[in-house]
Structures are given as C-alpha cells and as structure tokens.
Motif scaffolding. Structure first.
Motif, short mmCIF file in Angstrom:
data_model
loop_
_atom_site.label_atom_id
_atom_site.label_comp_id
_atom_site.label_asym_id
_atom_site.label_seq_id
_atom_site.Cartn_x
_atom_site.Cartn_y
_atom_site.Cartn_z
N GLY A 148 106.74 -7.02 105.94
CA GLY A 148 106.03 -5.85 105.43
C GLY A 148 104.54 -6.00 105.59
O GLY A 148 104.05 -6.75 106.43
N GLU A 154 99.86 -4.56 100.48
CA GLU A 154 99.15 -3.35 100.05
C GLU A 154 98.02 -3.70 99.09
O GLU A 154 96.95 -3.12 99.16
N LYS A 166 104.38 -3.50 100.85
CA LYS A 166 105.10 -2.34 101.39
C LYS A 166 106.05 -2.87 102.45
O LYS A 166 105.62 -3.41 103.47
N SER A 167 107.34 -2.71 102.19
CA SER A 167 108.35 -3.21 103.13
C SER A 167 108.41 -2.32 104.37
O SER A 167 107.83 -1.24 104.40
N GLY A 218 109.30 1.21 103.87
CA GLY A 218 108.37 2.04 103.10
C GLY A 218 108.42 1.85 101.60
O GLY A 218 107.61 2.46 100.89
N THR A 219 109.33 1.05 101.08
CA THR A 219 109.40 0.84 99.64
C THR A 219 108.35 -0.18 99.20
O THR A 219 108.01 -1.10 99.93
N MET A 220 107.81 0.02 98.00
CA MET A 220 106.82 -0.89 97.43
C MET A 220 107.54 -1.93 96.57
O MET A 220 108.40 -1.59 95.77
N LYS A 221 107.15 -3.18 96.74
CA LYS A 221 107.74 -4.27 95.96
C LYS A 221 106.64 -5.05 95.27
O LYS A 221 105.60 -5.33 95.87
#
Length: 83
Positions: free
Chosen positions: A13, A16, A36-37, A40-43
C-alpha cells in the motif's frame, strides 16, 4: 535490558499518515500509521505494547510492501494498568 519490537506493514500500500514521532512514548494499541491498501481501504497500524518510538522508517506518500519495517519501538519494561 531493553527489548525492541518491529512494527511491520500487513499488506502492500501507501503510507497515508505517520501518527507518531521518533522519541515519542506510545501506549498499547495506539494508532501509529494510516496505510491505504491497494484496494483503497484505510488501515490503522497498531502495536500491542507500550514504549518509546526508537525510529520511524517510512514517510507519508511512500509505497510499502507486506512485512516491510515501518518503525522500531523500545518496549516499556514496566507493567501498566488497563481500563
């Protein structure tokens, strides 16, 4: 004697946000990074120990790979109470 924990990425990723600074004390499960993977998901990257941030190895905007070292934490040797 101090022990150190390596904070690693869980997947490929982009960094961010770096939520901590070198030398800063962090508490157990405190968010350290936002990643941000590729899908598109935030972890949130967290660690299950308290201690001092010994070094940060990434910067915002940097592309990362799975299992890449993000930071090194000098683990706190003193037990802490939990809420």
């Amino acid at each position: 004697m101090s022990s150190y924990r390596i904070v690693t990425s869980e997947s490929n990723g982009v960094v961010e946000e770096v939520l901590v600074n070198e030398g800063e004390y962090v508490y157990e499960w405190e968010p350290l990074f936002l990643i941000k993977s590729q899908n598109g998901t935030m972890k949130k990257i967290e660690l299950g120990v308290s201690g001092k941030i010994n070094s940060i190895r990434v910067i915002p905007g940097e592309k990362i790979l799975s299992d890449m070292t993000l930071a090194v934490v000098e683990e706190d040797d003193f037990p802490r109470g939990c809420d």
